[in-house]
Write an enzyme that holds these catalytic residues in place. Structure first.
Site, mmCIF file in Angstrom:
data_model
loop_
_atom_site.group_PDB
_atom_site.id
_atom_site.type_symbol
_atom_site.label_atom_id
_atom_site.label_comp_id
_atom_site.label_asym_id
_atom_site.label_seq_id
_atom_site.Cartn_x
_atom_site.Cartn_y
_atom_site.Cartn_z
ATOM 1 N N ASP A 229 25.635 5.202 -10.552
ATOM 2 C CA ASP A 229 26.514 6.328 -11.283
ATOM 3 C C ASP A 229 27.778 6.286 -10.614
ATOM 4 O O ASP A 229 28.024 5.481 -9.586
ATOM 5 C CB ASP A 229 25.853 7.687 -10.574
ATOM 6 C CG ASP A 229 26.295 8.728 -11.549
ATOM 7 O OD1 ASP A 229 27.295 8.658 -12.207
ATOM 8 O OD2 ASP A 229 25.612 9.856 -11.513
ATOM 9 N N TRP A 230 28.731 6.614 -11.453
ATOM 10 C CA TRP A 230 30.275 6.370 -10.928
ATOM 11 C C TRP A 230 30.541 6.874 -9.623
ATOM 12 O O TRP A 230 30.349 7.965 -9.328
ATOM 13 C CB TRP A 230 30.925 7.111 -12.038
ATOM 14 C CG TRP A 230 31.321 5.858 -13.323
ATOM 15 C CD1 TRP A 230 32.702 5.693 -13.593
ATOM 16 C CD2 TRP A 230 30.398 5.333 -14.105
ATOM 17 N NE1 TRP A 230 32.493 4.886 -14.719
ATOM 18 C CE2 TRP A 230 31.343 4.431 -14.889
ATOM 19 C CE3 TRP A 230 28.947 5.114 -14.166
ATOM 20 C CZ2 TRP A 230 30.619 3.592 -15.852
ATOM 21 C CZ3 TRP A 230 28.551 4.152 -14.999
ATOM 22 C CH2 TRP A 230 29.467 3.547 -16.048
#
Length: 810
Positions: A229-230
């Site tokens: 995930d970012w």
């Protein structure tokens, strides 16, 4: 390895460079070897490809795309064919927008009704969620692009999501929180998976060897790519060893260099990197193929009509007293509620879609055949009280035969990055309902929200339609159901408790400061309510129709169950039949019933159809923590066919031979789990289930702040500047909410308040690196001048390394 020869041509630095993004949305390219960048975009229910450049992060407006109903909505259709159709249209739009990887669907369980991202998730049941996800994936990937199932795993809250430690026992993890992912991998054959932000039993998920290597790649045989995930990387080397190929977004080469140095020093074998590169290359090359064909734009109108069809089949009729619906011809209706004028059709956060077309209720009446005598907003959208609007709505209501009252939750209440504070509809909307009931009792409520809400007011309405978040064509779809053009066929994919306090995780959500304990174990959703005999407002699988169905002729064999369904009404309709299994043995605690199959069938009035639901590998299994594998308990099993989890129409039994595994529990040490009444589990009993002590759940305020501490912990910092910064953040959040800028207030909570210090480096695309974060931490820990000079020194080094010929000033 598929690309062994190509990998052999790469330098170590080139291989390492592929392991993190080129920018915020693209992978790295190696031009000399013909390796191109691929584009990743948000897209659980529509493509969100930012209109700004790919080197910019943020929740900026995306290019226009069809906004389909959210996953929580489509799950109510219980129609995997429909899910696959949504996936196909998403895939087609991904091709049109040159998107290689679509970041969705999300399959996290609805452990608690208040999770702010529940609108993006399918269900509280892993079997239903997994089957719907697999259908989406098949559709998306039929166009040659990749789906990316998220968030792996046990990410069931938004508060402190980047630092929280999820404490869950192995059996619950396998049966509840991993099963949907397992189906997505094995049946959907997803090409990529997004790891979640949280820790799982002490270890960040993308570094978790048990989760990533033993289960995902070992047991499930997954050959695809794992994407963070970012900003979700903690230790890049630990992630690489766990098989995490792609770190997003870019870190400006900082973590690539860590990989190079680790291999040169012998800390990591280069073959580990080669295997990760090989899997990433396969994703790049396979998702490039569709773009070799001539570019074709998608048909906007056709996709809009599909979005409407999906919404129509996902609407749930929850109450229909005196058959007030469908509306009789010639009835004069008053349309009241701000959501009628400006439709609430999607959630907030990274999934926001810029719709190609947007239907609003007031624009669709003429074609619906429903006669509207007028519209009044009735309430302020964001909760402010306004007696004048209530009075004006009541005046209109007095002139109508029926009131169509549009209620729900606003856009800022259901959002990524924060959880809801309660299950209630805003008080100003309830005050409006109470006032309208005094002047006209023929009220039909149309709900617009993506998650469960309390309804203590339900006795004051005669009809209740739940449209969830129906996408850009949802407003027209609801009118077609109310007019009778469409017979509602949706059923709830989650339970609606009478009150939030009844939910099994009430006492342990969102956990304490450092961790969240899943003490309720297996017993979430209907598994808890049915087993503990707790009354609910609407059970899992519930939904009304304009016709009636009768079930008969149950036949059970070792491979399947068959039965007859008859439409006994005078209207054609669709029925969702549900198979539940319950084990008679008391040796191993289990829920009273569990969903193990379903089918949606269309039946004309007076017609009968035979339905067969096969048993599969998941029908009778449970996870045995002693043998560390799936087993079957030798026992009699109830075979239940229902119209909902609480409405079992046919009941039979089947004896199933077991696998002979030892009983994994000492019953006397887990008395509450054997009753299923797990909303209040003692720490001692939970530790017995876990097989270890639970970690300390509060922040250690005696230690200096570190990389994985969040900005909110600055309230305890030794550095005065950090404490001032904390109070400024709190004030800014309060002020923005006060002046009505709730989206901006939410963004502060999501992107600053709960951000770990390491996230300052991980989320800035290399503008700030970890040595600079060291300086920030020194300041926070009371060493202002030392930290400030360290920060400036490291900034100069960073700028000089990127442009060695220039002199850096400042």
């Amino acid at each position: 390895m598929k690309y062994k020869e190509l990998i052999a041509e790469m330098t170590l630095e080139e291989k390492a460079s592929l392991m993190s993004g080129k920018d915020f949305w693209q992978t790295q390219d190696i031009e000399r070897l013909g390796i191109n960048s691929i584009f990743l975009a948000d897209g659980p229910h529509g493509i969100r490809k930012q209109a700004v450049a790919a080197d910019k992060l943020g929740l900026n407006a995306g290019r226009p795309a069809t906004c389909y109903p959210t996953a929580a909505t489509v799950a109510n259709s219980w129609n995997t064919e429909l899910g696959e159709k949504v996936g196909e249209y998403l895939g087609e739009e991904a091709i049109a927008q040159k998107v290689n990887v679509l970041l969705g669907p999300g399959v996290n369980m609805k452990r608690n009704p208040l999770c702010g991202r529940n609108f993006e998730y399918f269900s509280e049941d892993p079997y239903l969620a997994g089957k719907m996800a697999a259908s989406y994936i098949r559709g998306i990937q039929s166009y040659g692009v990749a789906a990316c199932v998220k968030h792996f795993a046990a990410n069931n809250q938004e508060e402190r999501r980047m630092s929280i430690d999820t404490i869950v026992d192995e059996r619950t993890l396998r049966e509840i929180y991993l099963t949907a992912f397992e189906i997505a991998v094995k049946e959907g054959k997803t090409k990529s998976i997004m790891s979640s932000y949280n820790r799982l039993n002490g270890t960040y998920t993308n570094e978790n060897q048990h989760l990533m290597n033993e289960i995902l790649r070992g047991e499930w045989g997954y050959k695809g790519v794992v994407i963070t995930d970012w900003g979700g990387t903690n230790d890049r080397l630990a992630g690489l060893l766990a098989g995490n190929e792609l770190e997003m977004p870019t870190t400006g080469g900082e973590t690539d260099q860590e990989i190079v140095e680790a291999i040169k020093s012998g800390r990591i074998n280069e073959e580990v990197l080669d295997e990760c590169v090989d899997r990433l290359l396969d994703l790049i090359f396979t998702t490039e193929k569709p773009f070799r064909r001539p570019h074709v734009e998608f048909d906007v109108e056709r996709h809009h009509r599909v979005s409407q069809k999906v919404a129509e089949e996902s609407i749930v009729l929850l109450k229909n007293e005196g058959n007030i619906l469908p509306l009789k011809f010639g009835k004069k209706v008053a349309v009241i509620g701000d959501f009628a004028k400006d439709a609430r059709y999607q959630g907030a956060g990274s999934s926001i879609v810029n719709p190609t077309i947007l239907d609003h209720t007031m624009d669709c009446f003429e074609e619906s055949g429903i006669v509207s005598i007028g519209f009044e907003p009735g309430f302020e959208r964001y909760g402010k009280k306004n007696q004048k609007k209530i009075d004006e709505a009541c005046e209109l209501a007095k002139k109508a035969d029926v009131i169509l009252l549009y209620l729900g939750l606003d856009e800022a209440t259901e959002a990524e990055g924060l959880d809801r504070h309660s299950m209630k509809i805003p008080e100003n909307q309830i005050e409006l309902l109470d006032a309208l009931h005094e002047v006209n009792q023929n009220i039909i409520v149309i709900l617009s929200c993506g998650s469960a809400v309390e309804m203590p007011w339900i006795s004051k309405v005669r009809g209740l339609l739940h449209g969830y978040l129906g996408g850009q064509a949802g407003a027209r779809a609801i009118l077609r159901v109310m007019s009778g053009d469409v017979n509602p066929s949706g059923k709830l994919a989650e339970t609606y408790p009478l009150r939030y306090e009844d939910s099994p995780s009430f006492h342990h959500f969102p956990g304490n400061e450092a961790s969240v304990e899943y003490r309720e174990g297996l017993f979430i959703g209907y598994r808890y309510y049915d087993t503990a005999d707790v009354n609910v407002l609407f059970p899992f699988g519930y939904g009304l129709s304009y016709t009636t169905f009768e079930y008969s002729d149950l036949q059970i064999n070792k491979n399947s169950v068959s039965f007859r369904v008859t439409n006994t009404g005078d209207t054609a309709g669709m029925e969702i039949v549900q198979l539940y299994i319950g084990c008679h043995s008391k040796d191993i605690f289990r829920p009273k019933k569990e969903l193990k199959g379903f089918e949606k069938i269309f039946i004309n009035a007076g017609e009968s159809k035979m339905v067969t639901i096969p048993f599969d590998e998941k029908t009778f299994r449970y996870f045995n923590v002693q043998t560390n594998q799936w087993e079957i308990e030798a026992a009699e099993y109830s075979i239940m066919i229902g119209s909902s989890s609480a409405d079992i129409r046919l009941l039979g039994t089947l004896y199933k031979e077991g696998t002979g595994a030892p009983i994994p529990y000492e019953k006397e040490k887990l008395p509450t789990y054997y009753t299923g009444k797990t909303n209040k589990i003692s720490e001692e009993e939970f530790e017995t289930l876990l097989g270890r002590k639970v970690p300390v759940s509060t922040w250690d305020r005696s230690k200096p702040l570190g990389y994985n501490d969040i900005i909110a912990q600055c309230q305890y910092a030794k550095g005065g500047l950090a404490r001032i910064g904390y109070y400024l953040i709190v004030f800014a959040h309060w002020y923005l909410r006060k002046v009505g800028r709730r989206d901006a207030a939410n963004l502060i909570m999501m992107s600053i308040y709960h951000l770990p210090f390491r996230g300052i480096a991980r989320m800035t695309g290399g503008v700030v690196n970890m040595p600079m974060v060291d300086g920030i931490l020194m300041i926070a820990n009371g060493h202002f001048f030392k930290g400030f000079s360290h920060f400036l020194r490291e900034r100069r080094k960073l700028l000089k390394s990127r442009n060695p010929k220039s002199e850096v000033v400042g």
